[in-house]
Design a protein around this motif. Sequence first.
Motif, PDB file in Angstrom:
ATOM      1  N   LEU A  77       0.805  -0.968  -0.198  1.00 54.27           N
ATOM      2  CA  LEU A  77      -0.003   0.592   0.041  1.00 54.27           C
ATOM      3  C   LEU A  77       1.105   1.491  -0.008  1.00 54.27           C
ATOM      4  N   VAL A  78       2.090   1.097   0.786  1.00 53.10           N
ATOM      5  CA  VAL A  78       3.122   2.385   1.136  1.00 53.10           C
ATOM      6  C   VAL A  78       3.699   2.435  -0.863  1.00 53.10           C
ATOM      7  N   HIS A  79       3.573   1.730  -1.398  1.00 54.30           N
ATOM      8  CA  HIS A  79       4.616   1.681  -2.671  1.00 54.30           C
ATOM      9  C   HIS A  79       3.819   2.186  -3.657  1.00 54.30           C
ATOM     10  N   GLN A  80       1.995   2.141  -3.435  1.00 53.70           N
ATOM     11  CA  GLN A  80       1.417   2.690  -4.629  1.00 53.70           C
ATOM     12  C   GLN A  80       0.996   4.458  -4.215  1.00 53.70           C
ATOM     13  N   THR A  81       1.177   4.582  -2.445  1.00 55.24           N
ATOM     14  CA  THR A  81       1.234   5.923  -1.794  1.00 55.24           C
ATOM     15  C   THR A  81       1.286   7.019  -2.395  1.00 55.24           C
ATOM     16  N   HIS A  82       2.655   6.328  -2.591  1.00 48.80           N
ATOM     17  CA  HIS A  82       4.496   7.553  -2.115  1.00 48.80           C
ATOM     18  C   HIS A  82       5.152   6.506  -3.344  1.00 48.80           C
ATOM     19  N   LEU A  83       5.313   7.992  -3.932  1.00 44.75           N
ATOM     20  CA  LEU A  83       6.092   8.060  -5.340  1.00 44.75           C
ATOM     21  C   LEU A  83       7.309   8.006  -4.923  1.00 44.75           C
ATOM     22  N   LYS A  84       7.451   7.482  -4.831  1.00 48.48           N
ATOM     23  CA  LYS A  84       9.063   7.365  -4.627  1.00 48.48           C
ATOM     24  C   LYS A  84       9.954   6.211  -5.305  1.00 48.48           C
ATOM     25  N   LYS A  85      11.413   5.787  -5.533  1.00 42.55           N
ATOM     26  CA  LYS A  85      11.557   5.465  -6.070  1.00 42.55           C
ATOM     27  C   LYS A  85      12.665   3.103  -5.406  1.00 42.55           C
ATOM     28  N   TRP A  86      11.590   2.695  -5.602  1.00 41.58           N
ATOM     29  CA  TRP A  86      11.061   1.427  -4.141  1.00 41.58           C
ATOM     30  C   TRP A  86      12.040   0.621  -4.814  1.00 41.58           C
ATOM     31  N   SER A  87      13.035  -0.222  -3.911  1.00 42.80           N
ATOM     32  CA  SER A  87      13.595  -1.374  -4.732  1.00 42.80           C
ATOM     33  C   SER A  87      12.724  -2.591  -4.494  1.00 42.80           C
ATOM     34  N   SER A  88      13.141  -3.070  -5.612  1.00 40.24           N
ATOM     35  CA  SER A  88      12.016  -4.266  -6.472  1.00 40.24           C
ATOM     36  C   SER A  88      12.553  -5.641  -4.879  1.00 40.24           C
ATOM     37  N   SER A  89      13.563  -6.236  -5.407  1.00 42.71           N
ATOM     38  CA  SER A  89      14.442  -6.743  -4.547  1.00 42.71           C
ATOM     39  C   SER A  89      14.524  -7.211  -3.258  1.00 42.71           C
ATOM     40  N   LYS A  90      14.296  -5.806  -2.610  1.00 39.35           N
ATOM     41  CA  LYS A  90      14.484  -6.001  -1.174  1.00 39.35           C
ATOM     42  C   LYS A  90      13.342  -5.397  -0.487  1.00 39.35           C
ATOM     43  N   SER A  91      13.220  -6.332   0.468  1.00 35.85           N
ATOM     44  CA  SER A  91      11.311  -5.787   1.564  1.00 35.85           C
ATOM     45  C   SER A  91      11.972  -4.358   2.119  1.00 35.85           C
ATOM     46  N   THR A  92      11.052  -3.387   1.982  1.00 33.23           N
ATOM     47  CA  THR A  92      11.320  -2.039   2.759  1.00 33.23           C
ATOM     48  C   THR A  92      11.304  -2.061   4.512  1.00 33.23           C
ATOM     49  N   ARG A  93       9.598  -3.245   4.916  1.00 37.03           N
ATOM     50  CA  ARG A  93       9.393  -2.595   5.834  1.00 37.03           C
ATOM     51  C   ARG A  93       8.730  -1.952   6.723  1.00 37.03           C
ATOM     52  N   TYR A  94       7.953  -0.780   5.631  1.00 35.62           N
ATOM     53  CA  TYR A  94       8.012   0.566   5.952  1.00 35.62           C
ATOM     54  C   TYR A  94       7.548   0.984   7.605  1.00 35.62           C
ATOM     55  N   THR A  95       6.584   0.134   7.941  1.00 33.31           N
ATOM     56  CA  THR A  95       6.140   0.090   9.400  1.00 33.31           C
ATOM     57  C   THR A  95       6.890  -0.010  10.841  1.00 33.31           C
ATOM     58  N   ASP A  96       7.453  -1.001  10.385  1.00 29.80           N
ATOM     59  CA  ASP A  96       8.970  -1.564  10.780  1.00 29.80           C
ATOM     60  C   ASP A  96      10.120  -0.445  11.520  1.00 29.80           C
ATOM     61  N   THR A  97       9.577   0.864  11.971  1.00 30.69           N
ATOM     62  CA  THR A  97      10.403   2.349  12.489  1.00 30.69           C
ATOM     63  C   THR A  97      11.137   1.753  12.827  1.00 30.69           C
ATOM     64  N   ARG A  98      11.822   1.148  14.076  1.00 31.78           N
ATOM     65  CA  ARG A  98      12.354   0.958  14.888  1.00 31.78           C
ATOM     66  C   ARG A  98      13.908  -0.144  13.892  1.00 31.78           C
ATOM     67  N   ASN A  99      14.892   0.446  14.968  1.00 29.11           N
ATOM     68  CA  ASN A  99      16.005  -0.560  14.806  1.00 29.11           C
ATOM     69  C   ASN A  99      16.279  -1.501  14.308  1.00 29.11           C
ATOM     70  N   ASP A 100      15.631  -2.292  15.560  1.00 27.01           N
ATOM     71  CA  ASP A 100      15.909  -3.351  16.492  1.00 27.01           C
ATOM     72  C   ASP A 100      14.970  -3.944  15.218  1.00 27.01           C
ATOM     73  N   GLU A 101      13.909  -3.781  15.046  1.00 29.13           N
ATOM     74  CA  GLU A 101      12.592  -4.222  14.171  1.00 29.13           C
ATOM     75  C   GLU A 101      12.880  -5.151  12.894  1.00 29.13           C
ATOM     76  N   GLN A 102      13.690  -3.560  12.372  1.00 29.00           N
ATOM     77  CA  GLN A 102      14.645  -4.464  11.084  1.00 29.00           C
ATOM     78  C   GLN A 102      16.131  -5.453  10.821  1.00 29.00           C
TER      79      GLN A 102
END
Length: 939
Positions: free
Chosen positions: A171-196
């Motif tokens: 949903l974020v990729h469809q609403t945010h106009l940014k060049k996203w990586s197609s091979s790497k998972s973004t995990r946009y809502t995992d904001t904490r570093n330890d979550e990543q």
Amino acid sequence: MDTNLYDEFGNYIGPEIEDDDEEEELQQRSDQDEVMTSASPASPSQQQDGGARTNGNGMELSTTSSSSSSSSSAVHTRAIVLHEDKRYYPDANEVYPDAETMVQDEDTQPLTVPIIAPPKVRNFEKVEKEFPALSYQREYLVDMLAYPHLSRNIALIGHLHHGKTTFMDMLVHQTHLKKWSSSKSTRYTDTRNDEQDRALSIKATPMSLVVPNTEGKSYLLNIMDTPGHVNFSDEVTASIRLCDGVVLVVDACEGVMMQTERLLKHALNEKLPVVLFVNKIDRLILELKLPPTDAYFKLKHTIDEINVFIEKNMVGTDEEKAARRLSPDLGNVLFGSSQLGFCFTLASFAKIYSKAHAPTSATAKLGPIDHVAFSQRLWGDIYFHPEQRNFKRKAPAPNAPRSFVQFVLDPIYKIFTQVLGEAKEDLTSCLSEIGIHLKGEEYALDSQPLLKLVCSQFFGRSGGFVDMVVAHIPDPRAGARSRVPHIYTGPLDSPIAKAMMECDPKGPLMIHITKLYPKQDCSAFDAFGRVFSGTIKTGDRVRVLGEGYIPDEDEDDMIEQDVTDLWLHEARYRVDVDKATAGNWVLIGGVDPSIMKTATITSANIDDDEPAHIFRPLKFNTTSVMKVAVEPINPSELPKMLDGLRKINKTYPLAVTKVEESGEHVILGTGELYLDCILHDLRKMYAEIEIKVDDPVVTFSETVVETSSIKCFAETPNKRNKLTMVVEPLEKQIADDILNEEISFGTMDTKSRTAILQKKYGWDLLASRNVWAFGPDMEGGSNVLVDDTIPGEVNKALLGSIRESVVQGFQWASREGPLCEEPIRNVKFKVVGASIASEPVHRGGGQIIPTARRVAYSAFLTATPRLMEPYYISEIQAPTDPLCVAAVYTVLQKRRGHVISEGPKPGTPLQIVKALLPAIDSFGFETDLRAHTQGEAFC
């Protein structure tokens, strides 16, 4: 030494120096003058000007007691001065005469510490440096807050790694106009570093997105991405309290897991509508390699399993249970793959056919395809008859595919096959036939990114998801009518309750706070909640009501604060707003100091004749059973640790911090991972100190297995009152119903409670009518206090006058049992006799409360007490290899585990082992399990 006479290299740059003879003559004259001055007394004028005079050459001569030292230095000016004794610069005492000078023989600062430390940057979260470019205007997002009928408040719930965060990425990729990586998972809502780093969600994160449906109409979706790990179920509880419905995310390959059932049951208890998202259907094709027909049966089995669970665990009539049935033909089931960026319902898939087979001049007589009627024939035992061009429940041939297989799965399988198996030239012609046109360099991508690109273009945006949510989850106005009676503690006929149920933006301000999010420097928190009625604006003066607030009785847990900021929480950035109206989620700044877990915010000028009550505190589906004791390595840093513990208590809903009688500071959590995250936050974020942690232990419970052997009594210290009590085990079903709030004091009157106890559990009329309290809490306590006295033997009026004191003593006793001060569970306390003083001064709370506690202890100890240890229900997935399954049994036997079921997972090559595992023996269980099975089994 005059430094102005020399340059920076030590060269003399002053006036010309006279000859040596003239210097000697001037020196002799100077010496004679000094001798004469020291021999003769000073004149009054000299004393007045500070004891100094000037010679003929204009030089100041000292006449104080230090003249002897000056004379001595003058005599030795011709002495030879060694190089190391020369002074080129003044001392610190001369430059800073009033400063304290300290001389250290050695450097006390470690070599690892820089002399000038760099500025310390505290970075615990991933934050957008600039406001991102969106597919809609920011003002449009803010304006939609005023239209609650165009918004939906939902939560994504499901088992660990079933694709909730990845779906949010889509949903974020469809609403945010940014060049996203197609091979790497973004995990946009995992904001904490330890979550990543851990690749799992720890905190629930909200986002407000404007997403169009299949018709192009935009809706504001307030979506909460919740953790899937069982240890963080408290985050799910805090999230769904603010929602009007939930989206249950299930992996198509793994199916319904134990955590899926627990979260689904919790949503049903909260009376929330549920829709289903069957995610990762690409695993059926790429990993399990199932043929289309078998994939259909796998999907159908998953949906049927969920429907059976709903029918079994939902409380309500048959009509209400039927209304909760999930089926693709009803439009409340979504299929897709968030990893490949596509999702669809049967209706949205039917629209693809409708657009592809739009009427032409040759087919104008046939008309357009009715996608609604077509979608209702794409599920179940329905077959397409090509000769008659209609659908029937009878198959046209013995091996004819069902309509879902023929019209849905077969095209998906063909797309996968073409993209993964064909050459570039053949793929180009194949994709052009279905209206997909890619750039030349995009064909050179790897198979996974290329497949994601093709699927996203074929299925389009997530309009099917929006259609499902809008159709089957109520808007905030409709949702408030069912939510407010369930969560509000005040009278439902009051003006405040009516305004909340109508979601009135002009009504009295009522906000339910369930989450606290730390600021970037972790020095304070921002409160996140839902506006149920009224409008909150920046700068408003509000009242913050805590969980212990009771109007006109206990108003200590209340404080007035000023609202400093308002935001829309968007995971990695925030949108500033001036106001928030009823039905919306909002992040509030400046009101957090008095909030611990949850709170109710209302207007400061609310009418006291119609006081505001609080929202009901959160009811969790698990408890904190693991605890560790912590202390700072440096005792002087104890205040920092205490401040950090207070912040931990704010940000983790189920975390409990307390001080034992031994003085130890104890943290209670739900599991190993939960405590590990708490200790990480305590060390790195909130206290920033090194702490010492003891070995983890678990909490026990106390119970009885028999009835008290004798009637136990206790007298008050003044010998004027006596209470008699017996104890017996409480029926397990009653305890479960109390914990599930099917029997309650807050939402149920005495008549209804009496009827349930009589009809369902066979209690007599006297006992069921005289239930005084539950313990240790009035809501959700698993112990019962019953007045079993006979009116002819006991003065009921006097006994009723001390009822509140007896209840307090009973709850105190059930909170801290006599064996090891652990909570008491599943026990019925019966008051069978009482002798009460007639004078009120002799039966006060100070006399009755400790007496009630002591008599409860005495009766408990005579009823064969036992300790109960907590245990986990573990669901272990392992290959069907007998050696691997045997290794699982070996690990469980070493830890006193008990297997309760074992069987294959339908449609997968996996074996599911369910076992009971004592919590005290569960430390390191997952690591031990993977070590013994070479990483093949996991839980």
